[in-house]
Design an enzyme around this catalytic site. Structure first.
Site, PDB file in Angstrom:
ATOM      1  N   ARG A   1      74.138  57.149 -39.120  1.00 31.24           N
ATOM      2  CA  ARG A   1      75.237  58.055 -38.753  1.00 31.24           C
ATOM      3  C   ARG A   1      75.321  59.210 -39.751  1.00 31.24           C
ATOM      4  O   ARG A   1      75.668  59.008 -40.914  1.00 31.24           O
ATOM      5  CB  ARG A   1      76.575  57.310 -38.711  1.00 31.24           C
ATOM      6  CG  ARG A   1      77.743  58.257 -38.409  1.00 31.24           C
ATOM      7  CD  ARG A   1      78.992  57.554 -37.907  1.00 31.24           C
ATOM      8  NE  ARG A   1      79.621  56.666 -38.860  1.00 31.24           N
ATOM      9  CZ  ARG A   1      80.849  56.167 -38.729  1.00 31.24           C
ATOM     10  NH1 ARG A   1      81.587  56.481 -37.667  1.00 31.24           N
ATOM     11  NH2 ARG A   1      81.340  55.349 -39.637  1.00 31.24           N
TER      12      ARG A   1
ATOM     13  N   ASP B   1      88.971  53.258 -44.483  1.00 33.53           N
ATOM     14  CA  ASP B   1      88.001  54.335 -44.588  1.00 33.53           C
ATOM     15  C   ASP B   1      88.728  55.642 -44.313  1.00 33.53           C
ATOM     16  O   ASP B   1      89.958  55.640 -44.171  1.00 33.53           O
ATOM     17  CB  ASP B   1      86.808  54.101 -43.656  1.00 33.53           C
ATOM     18  CG  ASP B   1      87.170  54.215 -42.178  1.00 33.53           C
ATOM     19  OD1 ASP B   1      88.327  54.539 -41.839  1.00 33.53           O
ATOM     20  OD2 ASP B   1      86.273  54.002 -41.337  1.00 33.53           O
TER      21      ASP B   1
END
Length: 556
Positions: free
Chosen positions: A187, A476
């Site tokens: 990613r 996150d």
């Protein structure tokens, strides 16, 4: 005149790189690396790799800037009362039943459990030994974008692809990779992020920070694509933060160019797109269509999706005010509509639907916390498998067995459930935007929790740790964004807690002071900097689109 290829210490020399086209002096587009060079960085930042990256920027950076400008206009429109909608100009694509996507590439046929994590060597080895079907090698949300993390993550990936990855801890413990490993899906960073340690210089000698997306994708693809193909896999990517099908089209153009440039067959790349913005939720078919030659599926990026709704409608009145974060579950109507639409859209086009990540994580030192996490994760994965998802995410190796058991119960020996096209699903725009039916309450504990999560996560991110376990939840940037954007929205909407306290900036500052005073500060902590970032992101009249953008510009 021949011009030199880009090198790590290249500077523009008007005598050697200028050429003349008509009456205009131009230079050869190139990259300049300004970040410090560590051990083995030269294996990643090779002249040929930098030349490839320069070509990507020359061809595609302008379109990227145009699309980012279009995002700004979309936000202005939403603030002025224009809701997202299913596009009339692309209705024919949605109604056409004849097209489908490329689907799974080699090694992506079974995705029932995927483990996500950063690309530092120890965490990468743990992920590769985890028993998951896929490792999401995350250069985005799970990786704080320090220069070291960016380049050393690429070194990790290069070694992993070549079965050469090992690590020795400071205590002398050795980590190696076993024989059976997950398929790697990398990613890159989102379109909105830059790489400040690399400068792109265009033909007109204009200088701009490089695109984080192009740097991450380009380096991984350039160094590893051919090797991945030789080992029976391929260059696979998760695409984050897309807001429109035009952004998907840009990625598709980049993939096609990169394949042609390296002599790789068209369609070898496979991409899975995270549907994690409210804008993209209205364009799922169109995103799949634009990427159809390279697309494997879509993922329900739940936490960023919630943040996107708050950000988009933050000043649109109480209709769009969420309750405490812990009350925003995947079973509330608007989230249910989102996941149902995603599964139905994917399966109608032969694309995999991959579920999201529960924030609950076990604690091996606390059996009660672990039992609670197992219960929550089991229920979450059972719901996804029953709804038709073909796989799901976990953030901790101990959760893989639980998640796989729920998908095994539904899939059996099958690798997916694409045959479940869910024709009964009909989702309207109103259902996707139905925040008010969540109900719930805003509590003082919710305000305090948002402050603590925002502050502690930001401090961790500034220290270079992109995924942090905080109070037995995996946090996150997405969950930190929810926390700080809720604070901003509650203040500006004059929200009132269940205890009867009006939420204003003065009271939130008081709670923030209490939070800061109760922190345990270890050596090298970044809480003072984190406090500066949080105040700017949550307590100022202006609302930064992303918490991390200003922090990166100032502190990295």
């Amino acid at each position: 005149m021949n011009t030199p290829k880009p090198t790590l210490d290249q500077t523009v020399n008007s005598e050697t790189v200028k050429t003349t086209t008509g009456s205009f002096a131009t230079i050869r587009p190139h990259l300049e690396v300004t970040g410090p060079l560590g051990d083995r960085y030269d294996e990643i930042l090779t002249p040929d790799a930098l030349e490839f990256l320069a070509e990507l920027h020359e061809r595609f950076a302008g379109t990227r800037h145009d699309l980012l400008a279009a995002r700004l206009q979309t936000r202005v429109d939403a603030a002025n009362g224009r809701d997202p909608k299913f596009l009339s100009v692309t209705e024919s694509i949605r109604l056409d039943p004849t097209w489908s996507v490329a689907g799974a590439g080699p090694g992506l046929e079974d995705r029932r459990v995927e483990i996500t994590g950063p690309t530092d060597r120890k965490m990468a080895i743990n992920a590769l030994n985890s028993g998951a079907k896929v490792w999401l090698a995350d250069q985005e949300d799970a990786t704080s974008p320090t220069w070291g993390n960016v380049i050393e993550g690429q070194i990790t990936l290069m070694d992993a692809v070549r079965n050469q990855l090992s690590y020795t801890s400071p205590e002398g413990k050795e980590y190696t990779v076993g024989d059976e490993t997950p398929t790697i899906v990398m990613r890159p960073r989102g379109w909105h992020l830059v790489e400040k340690h690399v400068t792109f210089v265009d033909r007109a000698n204009r200088r701009m920070k490089a695109s984080g997306s192009l740097i991450d994708f380009g380096l991984y693809f350039f160094h590893n694509a051919q090797k991945l193909i030789e080992t029976g896999s391929g260059p696979y990517f998760y695409l984050p933060k897309l807001e429109s099908h035009k952004e998907a089209r840009l990625w598709n153009d980049i993939f096609s160019y990169a394949e042609d440039r390296l002599g790789i067959a068209h369609g070898t790349i496979r991409a899975t797109v995270l549907i994690e913005t409210i804008q993209a939720a209205f364009e799922m078919d169109e995103v799949l269509y634009e990427l159809r030659d390279h697309c494997a599926g879509l993922n329900a990026g739940r936490w960023d999706y919630i943040f996107s709704i708050i950000k988009t409608f933050r000043a649109r009145g109480r209709r769009f005010v969420f309750p405490d974060r812990k009350q925003i579950t995947m079973t509330v109507p608007c989230m249910r509509a989102y996941t149902e639409l995603l599964v139905a859209t994917c399966h109608r086009r032969g694309a995999y639907a991959i579920g999201g990540m529960s924030a609950f994580i076990p604690n091996r030192r606390d059996p009660e916390v672990t039992e609670r996490a197992f219960t929550q994760v089991t229920a979450d994965k059972q719901r996804e498998a029953t709804d038709g998802f073909d796989g799901t995410w976990v953030a901790h190796p101990d959760l893989i067995v639980l998640a796989q058991a729920e998908f095994d119960a539904v899939l059996g020996e099958n690798a997916h459930q694409l045959e479940r096209t869910r024709p009964e699903v009909e989702v309207t725009a109103a259902q996707l935007l139905d925040v008010s039916s969540i109900g719930g309450t805003i509590t003082e504990d919710g305000v305090r929790s948002n402050l603590l999560v925002s502050l502690r996560y930001t401090e961790s991110w500034l220290r270079g740790v992109g995924a942090a376990a905080i109070d037995n939840l995996m946090e996150d940037p997405a969950t930190a964004e929810i926390s700080r954007s809720q604070l901003w929205q509650w203040i500006h909407e004059n929200s009132v807690t269940a205890e009867g306290r009006r939420i204003d900036s003065a009271w939130v500052e008081e709670l923030l002071a209490e939070t800061v005073s109760g922190l345990e500060r270890g050596p090298g902590n970044r809480f003072d900097d984190a406090l500066t970032v949080l105040r700017s992101a949550a307590l100022e009249p202006e609302f930064p689109s992303f918490l991390t953008v200003g922090a990166y510009a100032r502190f990295f």
